[in-house]
Design an enzyme around this catalytic site. Structure first.
Site, short mmCIF file in Angstrom:
data_model
loop_
_atom_site.label_atom_id
_atom_site.label_comp_id
_atom_site.label_asym_id
_atom_site.label_seq_id
_atom_site.Cartn_x
_atom_site.Cartn_y
_atom_site.Cartn_z
N GLU A 136 -19.94 -27.47 2.08
CA GLU A 136 -19.40 -26.15 1.79
C GLU A 136 -19.57 -25.23 2.98
O GLU A 136 -20.49 -25.40 3.78
CB GLU A 136 -20.12 -25.55 0.58
N CYS A 149 -20.92 -18.90 7.13
CA CYS A 149 -22.13 -19.70 6.96
C CYS A 149 -21.68 -21.16 6.96
O CYS A 149 -20.92 -21.58 6.09
CB CYS A 149 -22.77 -19.31 5.62
N CYS A 156 -29.28 -32.63 2.62
CA CYS A 156 -30.39 -32.20 3.46
C CYS A 156 -31.59 -33.06 3.13
O CYS A 156 -31.79 -33.42 1.97
CB CYS A 156 -30.72 -30.72 3.20
N CYS A 160 -36.86 -29.09 0.01
CA CYS A 160 -37.52 -27.85 -0.45
C CYS A 160 -37.20 -27.65 -1.93
O CYS A 160 -36.04 -27.65 -2.32
CB CYS A 160 -37.04 -26.65 0.35
N CYS A 163 -34.43 -25.06 -3.22
CA CYS A 163 -33.10 -25.02 -2.62
C CYS A 163 -32.23 -26.12 -3.23
O CYS A 163 -32.63 -27.28 -3.30
CB CYS A 163 -33.20 -25.22 -1.11
N CYS A 392 -27.40 -18.14 -0.53
CA CYS A 392 -28.40 -18.98 0.12
C CYS A 392 -29.08 -19.88 -0.89
O CYS A 392 -29.52 -19.43 -1.94
CB CYS A 392 -29.51 -18.14 0.74
N1 SAH Z 1 -32.31 -25.68 6.63
C1 SAH Z 1 -32.15 -24.41 7.27
C2 SAH Z 1 -30.84 -23.72 6.96
C3 SAH Z 1 -30.29 -23.76 5.55
S1 SAH Z 1 -30.96 -22.70 4.32
C4 SAH Z 1 -33.31 -23.52 6.89
O1 SAH Z 1 -34.06 -23.87 6.01
O2 SAH Z 1 -33.46 -22.47 7.49
C5 SAH Z 1 -30.59 -21.06 4.74
C6 SAH Z 1 -31.62 -20.09 4.20
O3 SAH Z 1 -31.55 -19.97 2.76
C7 SAH Z 1 -33.03 -20.52 4.52
O4 SAH Z 1 -33.79 -19.42 4.94
C8 SAH Z 1 -33.50 -21.03 3.17
O5 SAH Z 1 -34.87 -21.09 3.07
C9 SAH Z 1 -32.86 -20.04 2.23
N2 SAH Z 1 -32.83 -20.46 0.84
C10 SAH Z 1 -32.85 -21.73 0.36
N3 SAH Z 1 -32.84 -21.73 -0.98
C11 SAH Z 1 -32.79 -20.44 -1.37
C12 SAH Z 1 -32.72 -19.81 -2.63
N4 SAH Z 1 -32.69 -20.51 -3.76
N5 SAH Z 1 -32.67 -18.45 -2.64
C13 SAH Z 1 -32.67 -17.74 -1.50
N6 SAH Z 1 -32.72 -18.29 -0.28
C14 SAH Z 1 -32.79 -19.62 -0.21
#
Ligand code: SAH
Length: 401
Positions: A136, A149, A156, A160, A163, A392
């Site tokens: 996406e 974005c 991935c 985490c 996410c 995000c």
């Molecule tokens: N892998 C990279 C980029 C992708 S995530 C990274 O971790 O930075 C982009 C951003 O969204 C990151 O800061 C991530 O931690 C955040 N993110 C992931 N899940 C989220 C959620 N459920 N709510 C808000 N931000 C989130």
């Protein structure tokens, strides 16, 4: 580093433990959340114009029996007119147009779905790649910029628990051209008047590598895509390095490599917790590189580039939003100097099945206020595209219709 007194942890708030909710987080034999750095082997995406250097593009047209200047014309069509359609390339000889385009501009992204917010200022694109993998990208209009974005991996491997992208694991790395083509397709959508309130002659001004994937785990292809974004038109997208943000979960050796590239890219570290005790559970890669190492690498990025770095911090109710954590974060940042960093807290976006929620507004305000009163510039980030699961952490690229 001098030992400083750390803020008290006693603020009588509950502590929610970040175990995965609503899905089963894959674990290693030792019981730790698994990390996947290497993508499974599979067929490679077709080679595309945007994968090639200018010299390689010229060699390609010469190999096809055409003069070198055809390369420049083809680049203009793709990078400036956002087209891969031979019928639109009337300055190319009719007899070789189709074969030239067939050879150099294979379709990389097939649109599956396009979702818009009610105001029309955010569009989420769902793309199918040549092998069926789904990714996406999210296009957002702001008063002074248009941000895309982009995804850098299908899925991935960083696992985490908060996410959505990590929940399906890593399918594969995206090629440089698959990354660049997201921008070209977004520019085309803007040119076709798809983004409300934006003239068709505007284009994407800012890129954030905050879509699916961990960009620094796909380092070479991400950097190649960045170089094409930076290359002046017609050889690339003519974008500014300062307007491109590379965001990472904290792959420390790759952060040092990025700092040595000699580029003015904006760098963001997804920290989410200032203490290893919590970050070990929230960000599995913290088992490799601890909070202090990640912060040292972020500071080294600033020292090498002069670019102020961003710390991303998703505020999750009763998990990482305690006042003492804001104080501890401020202490750790101030220990490393001043003026080198700003913090972007963002309310958690809920992911499927998760029971965690965003922090209460008053708690968020206090978190921000504690950082600010310690002298750390802090901006609570707005969350865009929540109603289309485009915010995000919500990108999961499901095809479910
Ligand atoms: N892998 C990279 C980029 C992708 S995530 C990274 O971790 O930075 C982009 C951003 O969204 C990151 O800061 C991530 O931690 C955040 N993110 C992931 N899940 C989220 C959620 N459920 N709510 C808000 N931000 C989130």
């Amino acid at each position: 580093m001098p030992v400083e007194r750390l803020p008290s942890r006693d603020d009588n708030r509950p502590q929610v433990v970040p175990t995965a909710e609503g899905w089963t987080q894959p674990l290693d034999p030792d019981g730790r959340p698994s990390l996947q750095f290497d993508a499974p082997r599979g067929a490679k995406p077709p080679r595309h114009w945007a994968d090639l250097t200018v010299a390689e593009r010229e060699a390609t047209v010469v190999d096809m029996g055409l003069p070198k200047f055809r390369a420049r014309q083809l680049s203009t069509h793709y990078f400036s007119h956002y087209t891969s359609n031979p019928d639109e390339m009337t300055d190319l000889p009719a007899d070789s147009r189709a074969s030239l385009v067939g050879e150099t501009l294979p379709p990389l992204l097939t649109e599956v779905r396009r979702l818009r917010t009610d105001r029309g200022d955010t569009i989420k694109f769902l793309w199918r790649l040549f092998d069926g993998a789904l990714v996406e990208s999210v296009l957002m209009r702001y008063p002074n910029r248009i941000t895309l974005c982009v995804s850098s991996q299908a899925g991935c491997g960083m696992n985490c628990p908060f996410c959505a992208t990590g929940q399906a694991g890593l399918t594969r790395n995206m090629s440089a051209a698959e990354i660049v083509d997201q921008v070209v397709q977004a520019n085309r959508a803007i040119a076709e008047g798809e983004l409300a309130g934006v003239d068709g002659d505007r284009r994407v001004t800012n890129i954030v590598f905050m879509g699916m994937g961990e960009p620094l785990a796909n380092y070479a292809r991400v950097m190649q895509s960045v170089r094409t974004m930076l290359a002046p038109q017609p050889h690339g997208l003519g974008m500014s390095a300062r307007h491109i943000t590379v965001s990472t979960v904290g792959l420390v050796p790759a952060i040092h490599k990025l700092a040595a590239e000699g580029l003015q890219l904006t760098f963001a570290l997804s920290l989410h917790a200032p203490d290893d005790e919590l970050r070990d559970d929230m960000i599995p890669v913290n088992s490799r590189w601890k909070v202090d190492e990640a912060l040292d690498a972020a500071k080294a990025y600033f020292d090498a580039t002069g670019r102020r770095v961003s710390i991303e911090y998703a505020l999750i109710k009763d998990m990482n939003d305690h006042g003492w954590r804001a104080d501890l974060l401020a202490t750790k940042l101030n220990q490393r100097g001043s003026g080198w960093v700003h913090v972007n807290p963002i309310p958690l976006n809920p992911t499927p099945g998760s029971v965690w929620t965003a922090s209460e507004p008053a708690v968020m305000r206090e978190f921000v206020q504690r950082l600010e009163s310690a002298g750390i510039p802090t901006t609570l980030r707005d969350t865009r595209g929540k109603e289309i699961d485009g915010a995000c952490g919500q990108l999961a690229a499901a095809d479910g219709s």
